[in-house]
Design an enzyme around this catalytic site. Structure first.
Site, PDB file in Angstrom:
ATOM      1  CE  LYS A 228      36.685   0.283 -52.251  1.00  0.00           C
ATOM      2  NZ  LYS A 228      36.310  -1.118 -52.341  1.00  0.00           N
ATOM      3  NE  ARG A 233      28.022  -0.785 -49.676  1.00  0.00           N
ATOM      4  CZ  ARG A 233      27.887   0.387 -50.277  1.00  0.00           C
ATOM      5  NH1 ARG A 233      28.454   0.612 -51.455  1.00  0.00           N
ATOM      6  NH2 ARG A 233      27.185   1.351 -49.704  1.00  0.00           N
ATOM      7  CD  GLU A 276      33.022  -4.908 -48.923  1.00  0.00           C
ATOM      8  OE1 GLU A 276      32.209  -3.953 -48.823  1.00  0.00           O
ATOM      9  OE2 GLU A 276      33.724  -5.092 -49.926  1.00  0.00           O
TER      10      GLU A 276
END
Lengths: 532, 337
Positions: A228, A233, A276
């Site tokens: 992550k 985003r 991302e």
């Protein structure tokens, strides 16, 4: 504007989702087309062209209210909302509102081209005609930002109820670059084959945080894991030979990331990627910290120097459209296979990279990988079910965030400042310090994490334990210890303490902990050494 | 004693050296003059209390066995080297401004006040003085109270609407003052008026001293909510959403407070409705009260003290901020009221 004001009040006054949705659905059913189109627009952050600058608006309001500008500004800082402050300071309205929502918007559009004197006369006369909520709404039409507790999700649900169309389709229709000036209710919501704008993004799928460990998710074979990343985003759209970059907040960021333009050279037209955005120089093993990305987010145009110092790449982890086809119903594992094929031959200078999947057999393996996330500049892990479709909005079940526990430090509250708006009469913004010998050294501020009841309790305490006032800031008796949680720590020359924390918040009020047992500057330095 | 100010601001509260007494002290002292019965002004533990006749019953009810004496509005009493008198502050029934005169120099400590007549409290009476101590709870130009009749109509419309939907209407308001004022504004034709025990105790103390209030039914443990359809319940804000209120089934909650003027605060309290009504003066009320005293020296206590005193100084007064433990109108702490 009465009908819209009524809708606004019903939504604003209720805390119950079904009441809000019912009111909105009733409005969408039979309000005039232009009014309901504008309602969707306003509740999704769109607004008419700004006919008047907020500076002028403040001046005129202070003048009309017969108060000095500084007093208006002080009031604004306490109320926390410009449109509301203006409607509160003005004298009561003396005549009645006669226009609909879209008529007011049309009138605003008309004065847009007029000289300042005409605009001022228009605004003053509107303030005279409109009272209460209607006046507030009029101001909001100019200042923007209708925050009324209606999420895109609730609005879509209400629209679905009013039009009998599926929610997912409506959610997609409302995405992207439309404006009420260029479309109609019919074209946006009703028309069978809405001609799709090339820039229109898909609604993002958002994950919930995992409540306990991953073991409860069942067989590891059903799951895929990735880092992550600690970036922002983004959705990269390649259509009609053009590229578009959207943020999760549905903001078009294309111009901010010119390096992504080259994606059209490496990937075929009709491709949409979810991933991302990270600052990641090609000669570095890991992405740069979030701080580096921050220097890019705020800028609408990027100087050359920054572009070479802080180059942005998209770390792609999902494929939403391929060869012009919507892939969202295809299982994740299959979407991922296509994505890997598309990315496998990308050269290092391409602005798109594949976000790798992590190999694991047992949940314990994965827990061990997660423990090293900070070394990879990641916040933790993302878990995705192999056979899941790409849903829209935040939904439980198929995607989970498994974040690292935050770093924490016990600190002493030394300054307090009252909040604004929602928190106007509470002390909510605190400065915290750690011990350095017998001195307390301030190192961070935090203003979230406590319950309303705790804020009330600390507010009563602050009132009685103020040592000194500096304008709105109160120096208080060092007494209370709070556990401060944060996501990262960096050396900083901009802060006196020499450190900057990422996303600091109050995790716990340590009423059990004596003042002397708060952490020290040496403890903070140690955290910086390990994680900085 | 000529250089000593008539009133000074000490860590025990407002002190008068010439009369050796305190006004609304927050620590135990021998002699306390009390402006009104709210718990941030009338505290426990004083040797002797002096308050208006109308304020005493509620004070005795709240503070228990105290040594207290009553005084009529406008009656002058010699205390040490001072002449002291109490004058209506319009805040709640029995509330007073305290006037202290020493050798022709007049100070007025106004406690909490509002300048509009609420139909229940003795109406505010401006007192000419040289030095005026004022609150500034709502000392910002964003606070403008609507007239009482239009607020009453809003509340009654809401109540009737709840009743029509088969819901109980819960209205949160301070037990002393605000609750009784609201009682007089309610339209009993809509339905029965129920009260929380804390509210009803204060109602009873006021009825006993001859204040006329509409009929109410106490909502204690024996009450069966089903027997009172279409009711409104008056209760302290803290009782809203409690286990006690849950037994009433479908309900809406509303708060009545000056803070409800700010949308953000309204949303934070998460009630269904907020009615803007306060027992403190609004912006215009504060300014008109100060003008009418003709005082040149203004001492600003609780509320937006810095901003309000800056405004006064720019506009020709000699204003200063003085420390206080008074709370003004707090939404979040029932005890202070």
């Amino acid at each position: 504007m009465k009908r819209f004001a009524q809708l606004f009040n019903t939504i604003d006054q209720s805390t119950k989702t079904n009441v809000k949705v019912a009111a909105l659905a009733a409005y969408f059913q039979d309000a005039p087309d232009t009014d309901r189109l504008w309602t969707i627009a306003l509740f999704s952050g769109r607004r008419p062209k700004r006919a008047v600058t907020t500076t002028k608006l403040r001046e005129w309001a202070a003048e009309r209210a017969n108060i000095p500008l500084w007093l208006f500004e002080e009031s604004y800082s306490i109320v926390g909302d410009l449109a509301e402050t203006i409607s509160l300071v003005l004298p009561p309205n003396s005549s009645q509102d006669t226009r609909t929502l879209s008529e007011w918007i049309a009138a605003l559009r008309e004065v847009y081209t007029q000289d300042e004197e005409t605009r001022k006369a228009f605004v003053l006369s509107a303030w005279k005609q409109l009272g209460g909520t209607e006046r507030f709404i009029f101001n909001k039409l100019i200042t923007g930002g209708f925050r009324v507790g209606i999420s895109q999700k609730l609005m879509t649900r209400a629209l679905a109820r009013a039009t009998q169309k599926p929610e997912a389709e409506l959610a997609h229709r409302l995405m992207g670059n439309w404006h009420p000036d260029d479309t109609t209710w019919h074209a946006l919501v009703i028309a069978e084959d809405a001609s799709v704008d090339a820039s229109r993004p898909y609604p993002f799928y958002l994950a919930y945080g995992l409540e306990d460990t991953a073991h409860a998710l069942g067989d590891t074979a059903d799951w895929r894991a990735e880092w992550k990343w600690d970036g922002i985003r983004g959705q990269l759209i390649l259509r009609d030979g053009q590229y578009f970059v959207w943020s999760r907040g549905e903001e078009l960021m294309t111009d901010r990331f010119p390096e992504l333009a080259r994606a059209v050279d490496y990937l075929p037209d009709g491709t949409v990627l979810d991933g991302e955005l990270l600052v990641w120089p090609s000669d570095q093993p890991n992405p740069s910290s979030f701080n580096a990305l921050q220097s890019r987010i705020g800028r609408k145009t990027v100087p050359k120097k920054l572009l070479s110092e802080a180059p942005v790449v998209l770390h792609a982890y999902d494929l939403l459209e391929w060869q012009g086809q919507d892939m969202r119903d295809t299982p994740f594992a299959a979407r991922r296979a296509l994505l890997e094929n598309a990315c496998v031959n990308l050269p290092p200078e391409a602005p798109v990279r594949l976000s790798p999947q992590l190999d694991f057999t047992t949940w314990d393996d994965l827990a061990a990988i997660r423990a090293n996330a900070r070394a990879a500049q990641a916040e933790g892990l993302m878990l995705k079910r192999a056979d899941s479709p790409y849903l829209s909005g935040r939904k439980k079940g198929d995607w989970w965030k498994w974040k690292l526990d935050p770093l924490t430090i016990d600190a002493v509250m030394i300054y307090a400042q009252s909040g604004s708006g929602r928190r106007a009469n509470l002390f909510t913004d605190f400065t915290f310090a750690v011990w350095n010998g017998n001195d307390l050294v301030p190192f961070t501020k935090a203003y979230s994490g406590l319950t309303d009841a705790e804020f009330r309790q600390i507010t009563a305490w602050v009132r009685k334990n103020t040592l000194e006032k500096f304008g709105p800031v109160r120096k208080v008796t060092p007494h209370h210890v709070f556990e401060i949680a944060f996501e990262g720590i960096q050396r900083s020359t901009r802060h006196k303490s020499g450190v900057a924390l990422r996303f600091p918040r109050m995790l716990r009020w340590r009423q059990d902990k004596p003042l002397q047992e708060a952490n020290t500057l040496a403890d903070l330095e140690e955290l910086l050494r390990i994680y900085g | 004693m000529s250089n000593q100010p008539v009133l000074s601001f000490t860590e025990n509260g407002i002190y008068c050296a010439a009369g050796d007494f305190y006004i609304d002290p927050w620590r135990p002292v021998d002699r306390a003059l009390i402006t009104h019965g709210h718990s941030d002004h009338a505290r426990w533990g004083m040797g002797r209390y002096l308050a208006t006749h109308a304020a005493l019953p509620v004070m005795r009810h709240r503070l228990g066995d105290i040594t207290a004496e009553g005084i009529a509005y406008g009656e002058t009493r010699r205390i040490g080297g001072t002449d002291v008198s109490f004058h209506p502050a319009g805040h709640v029934p029995g509330s007073a401004q305290i006037r202290v005169e020493v050798d022709g120099e007049i100070w007025v400590a106004s406690g909490d006040y509002k300048v509009v007549d609420d139909g229940l409290s003795e109406p505010f009476n401006p007192i000419k003085c040289h030095h005026f101590i004022t609150e500034s709870t709502f000392g910002l130009p964003v606070f403008h109270w609507a007239d009482q009749a239009s607020i009453a109509a809003e509340i009654n419309d809401w109540w009737a609407d709840c009743a029509a939907q088969g819901k109980t209407a819960f209205l949160g308001a301070y037990a002393l003052g605000k609750a009784q004022r609201l009682l007089t504004m309610l339209d009993p034709d809509i339905g029965p008026i129920l009260t929380h025990t804390a509210t009803e105790n204060t109602n009873q103390a006021m009825r006993d001293q001859g204040i006329s209030l509409p009929d109410t039914i106490i909502a204690n443990a024996d009450l069966k909510p089903k027997d009172h359809p279409g009711a409104i319940v008056l209760a302290p804000p803290s009782a809203l959403g409690s286990a006690w209120s849950k037994k009433f089934g479908p309900q809406e909650t509303a708060f009545a407070s000056g803070w409800m003027a700010i949308r953000g605060v309204r949303r934070r309290r998460a009630g269904d409705r907020g009615f803007v009504i306060s027992d403190h003066a609004d912006w215009d009320g504060l300014l008109s009260a100060i003008k009418e005293t003709e005082a040149e020296n203004i001492y600003v206590t609780h509320g937006y003290t810095d901003i309000f005193s800056r405004y006064l100084n720019i506009n020709g007064w000699n204003a200063q901020v003085v420390p206080t433990q008074f709370e003004g109108e707090s939404l979040d702490k029932d005890a202070s009221e």
